[in-house]
Motif scaffolding. Structure first.
Motif, PDB file in Angstrom:
ATOM      1  N   VAL A 149      22.897   7.963  39.331  1.00 60.64           N
ATOM      2  CA  VAL A 149      22.264   8.593  38.174  1.00 60.64           C
ATOM      3  C   VAL A 149      23.227   9.630  37.599  1.00 60.64           C
ATOM      4  O   VAL A 149      23.762  10.464  38.351  1.00 60.64           O
ATOM      5  CB  VAL A 149      20.937   9.273  38.577  1.00 60.64           C
ATOM      6  CG1 VAL A 149      20.336  10.016  37.382  1.00 60.64           C
ATOM      7  CG2 VAL A 149      19.967   8.247  39.131  1.00 60.64           C
ATOM      8  N   PRO A 150      23.498   9.605  36.282  1.00 62.32           N
ATOM      9  CA  PRO A 150      24.393  10.607  35.692  1.00 62.32           C
ATOM     10  C   PRO A 150      23.945  12.022  36.030  1.00 62.32           C
ATOM     11  O   PRO A 150      22.748  12.346  35.997  1.00 62.32           O
ATOM     12  CB  PRO A 150      24.288  10.333  34.191  1.00 62.32           C
ATOM     13  CG  PRO A 150      23.936   8.872  34.115  1.00 62.32           C
ATOM     14  CD  PRO A 150      23.026   8.624  35.284  1.00 62.32           C
ATOM     15  N   ASP A 151      24.913  12.888  36.377  1.00 56.00           N
ATOM     16  CA  ASP A 151      24.595  14.242  36.824  1.00 56.00           C
ATOM     17  C   ASP A 151      25.674  15.202  36.320  1.00 56.00           C
ATOM     18  O   ASP A 151      26.331  15.891  37.093  1.00 56.00           O
ATOM     19  CB  ASP A 151      24.495  14.275  38.352  1.00 56.00           C
ATOM     20  CG  ASP A 151      23.935  15.581  38.880  1.00 56.00           C
ATOM     21  OD1 ASP A 151      22.985  16.108  38.286  1.00 56.00           O
ATOM     22  OD2 ASP A 151      24.474  16.078  39.879  1.00 56.00           O
ATOM     23  N   GLY A 152      25.880  15.202  35.013  1.00 58.38           N
ATOM     24  CA  GLY A 152      26.901  16.059  34.444  1.00 58.38           C
ATOM     25  C   GLY A 152      28.109  15.260  34.029  1.00 58.38           C
ATOM     26  O   GLY A 152      28.123  14.028  34.070  1.00 58.38           O
ATOM     27  N   ASP A 153      29.149  15.963  33.634  1.00 60.07           N
ATOM     28  CA  ASP A 153      30.343  15.339  33.086  1.00 60.07           C
ATOM     29  C   ASP A 153      31.009  14.437  34.113  1.00 60.07           C
ATOM     30  O   ASP A 153      31.596  14.908  35.099  1.00 60.07           O
ATOM     31  CB  ASP A 153      31.312  16.428  32.621  1.00 60.07           C
ATOM     32  CG  ASP A 153      32.538  15.841  31.943  1.00 60.07           C
ATOM     33  OD1 ASP A 153      32.421  14.763  31.327  1.00 60.07           O
ATOM     34  OD2 ASP A 153      33.616  16.464  32.056  1.00 60.07           O
ATOM     35  N   LYS A 154      30.919  13.125  33.890  1.00 56.23           N
ATOM     36  CA  LYS A 154      31.524  12.105  34.739  1.00 56.23           C
ATOM     37  C   LYS A 154      31.053  12.157  36.192  1.00 56.23           C
ATOM     38  O   LYS A 154      31.698  11.606  37.092  1.00 56.23           O
ATOM     39  CB  LYS A 154      33.059  12.208  34.690  1.00 56.23           C
ATOM     40  CG  LYS A 154      33.649  11.954  33.311  1.00 56.23           C
ATOM     41  CD  LYS A 154      35.161  11.988  33.341  1.00 56.23           C
ATOM     42  CE  LYS A 154      35.741  11.703  31.951  1.00 56.23           C
ATOM     43  NZ  LYS A 154      37.219  11.738  31.935  1.00 56.23           N
ATOM     44  N   LYS A 155      29.933  12.816  36.422  1.00 60.42           N
ATOM     45  CA  LYS A 155      29.380  12.906  37.769  1.00 60.42           C
ATOM     46  C   LYS A 155      28.133  12.043  37.896  1.00 60.42           C
ATOM     47  O   LYS A 155      27.401  11.830  36.915  1.00 60.42           O
ATOM     48  CB  LYS A 155      29.058  14.362  38.141  1.00 60.42           C
ATOM     49  CG  LYS A 155      30.270  15.256  38.298  1.00 60.42           C
ATOM     50  CD  LYS A 155      29.856  16.648  38.747  1.00 60.42           C
ATOM     51  CE  LYS A 155      31.081  17.540  38.951  1.00 60.42           C
ATOM     52  NZ  LYS A 155      30.695  18.901  39.404  1.00 60.42           N
TER      53      LYS A 155
END
Length: 535
Positions: A491-497
């Motif tokens: 799951v996306p969790d910030g910039d490219k995380k």
């Protein structure tokens, strides 16, 4: 002067020349240390990202001195009564610097396994090491940790060419050895010492092909034990064989016939386990001292947990003896080191096998093996291969002689190399994940998150896989296993995380308690691992 420092100018040249890339074959090679001072017969990677390398003690001078005042005295040593040379060293993977370690008793053809607290347990050997138990409690590069020989406890039977396997409760079973057709445990079990294991008696022959048996802990809590051509499922608590498997065709596979074995990655509901056994010498090559007899390349694969298991046969691209099988973080198996003729034993092999091969378990039979870029250093008898936390494979040792010898066709090998699988190539860098957050400790069945960063958007599932730190010796990695965790979609969790939900292994039968390298794997490309304690 330190051996490595003396070689620094030539090291830069050799490193350039030894890192070669072939457009037609995957994989690259690196020279890490031009002279380790010892040839490693036994190798293990610790949770501090150091490597313990260990040889025999009764080989005479090595190329690495012990610190002043730390000489070993042994009136029974036929070569050196006062031995001021190191026979074990610690390699720091960050700097490639070496530190000599002091081992007192003979570790020739001994066995080992990590305990749940990360301590390396080392057992048996020859002569004064026959019943010895040793421990190495690892430390970081600033520490002074060293081998400790236990004086208050010893093995119930001498163990030479035995195999160790950690068990679900964190204890260790020690299986077999030359003249020891029994098992015992560490810590010792109060009700018994050595327990007769008749299967090992039944698999003896004139070549002693039941030495260094292949032992794998199955996810049902029983042991898969392979010796000679036969294998059983063994209930070690009751000392009962609960299943006999069909014999594996193609002749003996254990020492000195020089095959290898691995248990494929455990995954899904962890109810199944498959074992692969590959390569070996022609029967009789050891007895006849035949250096030129071609090895065979047949492999058997069996669903060890199945109701009616049979061996499915396939062939490697070429015959191989003394090949090491290393479980890679993505579930593939690297087969590396060894020779194409002869057998295990001093000066009993020829025709070095310089090409590694990749075994891809999920491909159909006939398409599973891929030939990889060849190296230049023959790794013959007494060589090792270990997975490193950055995804490389460390290669050390090769000494097919009774003592250190540098004027032979296959000299004593003091160089340490690394093989870089194709997943570490520059064109895969954009999909290689970086672990940003991971817990240091998880409990069985526990839920936890792993946060990774990736340059390109994630497509599909990012795996989180746990790889054990094994004890590599004589073409078999004792305690090796790879456990693929149950994970949620990233799951996306910030910039490219990306945040990945993970479930820890259900119990010690799937993952015995201890330290594991936790890899995030994106499209087959692993991250640098972070060490995690499972309990």
């Amino acid at each position: 002067m330190d051996n490595v420092s003396a070689f620094l100018p030539s090291f830069l040249i050799v490193l350039f020349l030894s890192t070669h890339v072939r457009a037609d074959l995957p994989g690259t090679w690196e020279l890490l240390v031009p002279d380790a001072g010892i040839a490693s017969m036994h190798t293990a990677v610790t949770r501090f990202n150091t490597v313990v390398l260990l040889d025999r003690t009764n080989i005479g001078p090595s190329r690495k001195l012990l610190p002043k005042g730390h000489c070993r005295f042994d009136r029974n040593d036929a070569v050196l009564k006062r031995d001021c040379y190191a026979h074990s060293v610690q390699l720091d993977l960050k700097t490639n610097q070496l530190r000599p370690l002091k081992i007192l008793t003979d570790t020739w053809c001994s066995s080992g396994q990590f305990l749940p607290n990360g301590t390396l347990l080392q057992t048996g050997g020859d002569l004064d090491g026959f019943k010895k138990i040793r421990k190495f409690e690892p430390c970081d590069e600033t520490g002074s940790c060293d081998w400790v020989e236990l004086n208050d406890v010893e093995l119930a039977e001498g163990r030479w060419y035995a195999t160790n396997q950690i068990l679900p409760d964190g204890s260790v079973i020690i299986v077999g050895g030359r003249g020891s057709n029994s098992v015992e445990f560490y810590p010792p079990r109060k009700q018994n010492g050595a327990v007769l294991f008749p299967f090992l008696t039944q698999t003896e022959d004139t070549q002693m092909d039941n030495l260094y048996p292949y032992v794998h802990l199955l996810p049902n809590g029983k042991l898969f034990v392979f010796a000679n051509t036969k294998s059983v499922m063994y209930d070690f608590n009751k000392n009962v064989v609960v299943k006999e498997y069909p014999p594996l065709e193609g002749g003996p596979r254990n020492y000195p016939s020089a095959g290898s074995s691995a248990m494929l990655a455990l995954q899904g509901d962890y109810s199944t386990a498959e074992i692969v056994v590959c390569g070996g010498a022609q029967y009789g090559a050891f007895l006849m001292r035949s250096v030129d007899t071609p090895a065979h390349g047949s492999c058997g694969r069996i669903l060890a947990t199945g109701s009616d298991p049979v061996w499915v046969m396939e062939d490697m691209p070429n015959g191989r003896i003394m090949g090491d099988m290393v479980m890679l973080p993505n579930g593939d198996v690297l087969v590396i080191n060894g020779a194409m003729s002869g057998t295990q034993g001093f000066e009993l092999a020829s025709n070095p096998c310089l090409n590694p091969v990749l075994y891809r378990p999920d491909q159909p039979v006939g398409l599973r093996f891929m030939v990889l870029n060849p190296g230049t250093v023959p790794r013959m008898y007494h060589s090792t291969a270990n997975l490193l936390p950055d995804g490389r494979v460390l290669l050390a040792g090769s000494n097919p002689h009774v003592f250190y010898r540098f004027d032979a066709e296959f000299p004593t090998e003091l160089r340490i190399e690394a093989f870089l699988p194709e997943y570490l190539s520059s064109d895969r860098a954009n999909v290689r994940p970086v672990i940003e957050e991971v817990p240091e400790m998880v409990r069985f069945k526990g839920k936890f998150d792993v946060v990774v960063s990736v340059s390109l958007p994630v497509v599909g599932i990012v795996e989180v896989n746990l790889a054990s730190a094994s004890f590599a010796t004589h073409s078999f990695s004792q305690g090796q296993r790879l456990v693929k965790l149950t994970v949620t979609s990233a799951v996306p969790d910030g910039d490219k995380k990306y945040r990945i939900g993970c479930t820890a292994p259900p119990n010690g039968m799937v993952a015995p308690p201890g330290y594991y390298m936790a890899f995030a794997v994106n499209q087959g490309v692993p991250s640098v691992a972070r060490w995690i304690h499972v309990s």
